[in-house]
Design a protein around this motif. Structure first.
Motif, short mmCIF file in Angstrom:
data_model
loop_
_atom_site.label_atom_id
_atom_site.label_comp_id
_atom_site.label_asym_id
_atom_site.label_seq_id
_atom_site.Cartn_x
_atom_site.Cartn_y
_atom_site.Cartn_z
N LEU A 1 -6.32 -0.21 -7.02
CA LEU A 1 -5.15 -1.10 -6.86
C LEU A 1 -5.29 -2.01 -5.64
N GLN A 2 -5.90 -1.47 -4.59
CA GLN A 2 -6.10 -2.31 -3.39
C GLN A 2 -7.43 -3.07 -3.46
N ASP A 3 -8.24 -2.68 -4.42
CA ASP A 3 -9.55 -3.32 -4.62
C ASP A 3 -10.44 -3.27 -3.37
N LEU A 4 -10.41 -2.14 -2.69
CA LEU A 4 -11.27 -1.99 -1.51
C LEU A 4 -12.59 -1.37 -1.93
N SER A 5 -13.62 -1.68 -1.18
CA SER A 5 -14.93 -1.09 -1.50
C SER A 5 -14.99 0.35 -0.98
N THR A 6 -15.96 1.07 -1.54
CA THR A 6 -16.11 2.47 -1.07
C THR A 6 -16.49 2.50 0.41
N ASN A 7 -17.20 1.46 0.85
CA ASN A 7 -17.56 1.39 2.27
C ASN A 7 -16.32 1.29 3.17
N GLU A 8 -15.31 0.63 2.67
CA GLU A 8 -14.07 0.49 3.45
C GLU A 8 -13.18 1.74 3.34
N ILE A 9 -13.18 2.31 2.14
CA ILE A 9 -12.27 3.44 1.90
C ILE A 9 -12.73 4.71 2.63
N ALA A 10 -14.02 4.98 2.60
CA ALA A 10 -14.54 6.24 3.17
C ALA A 10 -14.08 6.45 4.62
N LEU B 1 -4.48 -0.24 10.44
CA LEU B 1 -3.10 -0.12 9.96
C LEU B 1 -3.05 0.61 8.61
N PHE B 2 -4.07 0.35 7.77
CA PHE B 2 -4.13 1.04 6.47
C PHE B 2 -4.31 2.55 6.70
N THR B 3 -5.16 2.89 7.68
CA THR B 3 -5.40 4.32 7.97
C THR B 3 -4.09 4.97 8.42
N ILE B 4 -3.38 4.26 9.29
CA ILE B 4 -2.09 4.79 9.75
C ILE B 4 -1.15 4.96 8.55
N THR B 5 -1.15 3.97 7.68
CA THR B 5 -0.26 4.03 6.51
C THR B 5 -0.57 5.24 5.64
N ILE B 6 -1.86 5.46 5.40
CA ILE B 6 -2.26 6.63 4.58
C ILE B 6 -1.73 7.92 5.23
N ASN B 7 -1.93 8.03 6.55
CA ASN B 7 -1.49 9.25 7.24
C ASN B 7 0.04 9.39 7.21
N LYS B 8 0.72 8.29 7.41
CA LYS B 8 2.20 8.34 7.39
C LYS B 8 2.71 8.72 6.01
N LEU C 1 0.84 -1.21 0.00
CA LEU C 1 0.00 0.00 0.00
C LEU C 1 0.88 1.26 0.00
N ALA C 2 1.89 1.28 0.87
CA ALA C 2 2.78 2.45 0.94
C ALA C 2 3.48 2.65 -0.39
N ASN C 3 3.90 1.53 -1.00
CA ASN C 3 4.58 1.61 -2.31
C ASN C 3 3.66 2.24 -3.36
#
Lengths: 184, 192
Positions: free
Chosen positions: A145-154, A75-82, A36-38
């Motif tokens: 790329l991560q194939d996440l749903s909008t429900n997960e991404i929001a 962890l994904f949320t932390i990654t986005i912020n980092k 994800l970070a990449n």
């Protein structure tokens, strides 16, 4: 649901002083975090620093984790912020880094014979994605790329689904303009 | 349609880029080490902050003590001034008391002195008595020793005239009476 229960168990064990829990969390999620970070940073290849930062934040904040979402989502949320703060802090450096990185990415792309995209096209796509502002790039990466749903991404981005759809639409429009020759 | 094309393009680019460099196997260890370092750094920062606060408190307390000392000095100076005023007042009082005592003593001395002075009327009386005595004495002398009877009678009469109430006037009267009796007796004898 089961994932959340497992996460709760892990957090409880960690809070009770079981240090091995953290090893398991790192082992189970480091690859996904690195990918994800990449992607969020425009495929630089080397993301160990960011991954380390993410897990450091997780290690320090795990006791406060309330299991309202899955550990992976957290962890994904932390990654986005980092990734945001990483890009912000190292804006000048990233320019140099990205030039060097472009060369390594290009080299990797050239080396990968089996890939279905030549290095020139890859570089164009890469530049187009990196040119997107963070608020458009993040939804694009998470959705396509991560194939996440909008429900997960929001919730990860801290925005509503409508806002997410708007951002995705605008991001697509920009990419469509930048990569018009490749898309048509 | 476009969305799918874009998605495909992005996924191909992602595949082309390949996976990121493998993450170190010691990631958890490295993270723990960094967490420890951060904890130590936080602790050091807190200790430093506490030391700074303590130092500031020390300086503040020192300056407060200094201020307190200055205030104490001012208060002591005020107390000393007050005591000085009280002492002055007490000394004045003592001085007044001593003056009063001295005046009283002087007054007593003067009273004693006054008391030691004899009564002038008494003195006059004594002088008058003495004068009358002298006159009578001289008259007696003139009558008995010098045989100057007339002068003696005059003198006795003067005593009676001048000091009629005195005992010497009484004596003068008796002597005059005696003289008269003698004269009568003499004249009787002469006649016989």
């Amino acid at each position: 649901m089961t994932e959340t229960l497992d996460d709760e168990l892990l957090v409880r064990q960690f809070n009770q002083g079981d240090d091995s829990v953290f090893d398991r969390i790192v082992e189970g999620n480091s690859a996904a975090i690195a990918v994800l970070a990449n992607r969020l940073l425009g495929w630089p290849g080397e993301v160990e620093d960011i991954v380390q930062d993410v897990f450091l934040a997780a290690f320090l904040g795990l006791k406060k984790f309330r299991c309202e979402c899955s550990l992976k989502t957290w962890l994904f949320t932390i990654t986005i912020n980092k990734c945001r703060s990483y890009r912000y802090k190292r804006m000048l450096y990233i320019r140099v880094f990205s030039q060097a990185d472009a060369k390594t990415s290009l080299a990797r792309a050239q080396a990968a014979n089996e890939t279905s995209m030549d290095s020139e096209v890859f570089e164009r796509v890469r530049r187009a994605v990196k040119a997107l502002p963070a608020k458009y790039r993040e939804p694009v990466v998470l959705r396509y790329l991560q194939d996440l749903s909008t429900n997960e991404i929001a919730p990860m981005l801290g925005i509503s689904k409508n806002a997410l759809n708007v951002r995705l639409s605008r991001a697509r429009e920009r990419l469509r303009q930048d990569l018009a020759e490749l898309i048509e | 349609m476009t969305e799918n094309k874009i998605k495909n393009l992005l996924q191909k680019a992602d595949q082309t880029a390949g996976a990121p460099a493998p993450i170190s196997a010691n990631l958890a260890v490295a993270v723990r080490r960094r967490a420890n370092r951060r904890h130590t750094a936080n602790l050091a920062v807190r200790i430093a902050a506490a030391a700074i606060v303590l130092f500031a408190l020390g300086i503040w307390s020192f300056s407060a003590k200094k201020t307190r000392d200055q205030q104490n000095i001012v208060a002591l100076q005020a107390q000393i001034e007050q005591l000085r005023v009280q002492t002055d007042a007490t000394l004045n009082l003592i001085r007044e008391v001593l003056d009063a005592e001295r005046k009283q003593r002087r007054l007593n001395e003067l009273r004693a002195e006054l008391a030691s002075i004899p009564d002038p009327m008494e003195e006059i009386r004594k002088q008058v008595d003495k004068t009358a005595f002298i006159l009578v004495y001289q008259a007696n002398r003139m009558y008995r020793e010098l045989d100057q009877k007339d002068s003696a009678i005059q003198a006795y009469n003067r005593v009676i005239e001048l000091f009629p109430q005195s005992r010497w006037a009484e004596e003068a009267r008796q002597t005059l009476s005696e003289i008269k009796n003698n004269q009568l007796n003499n004249s009787k004898g002469d006649l016989i």
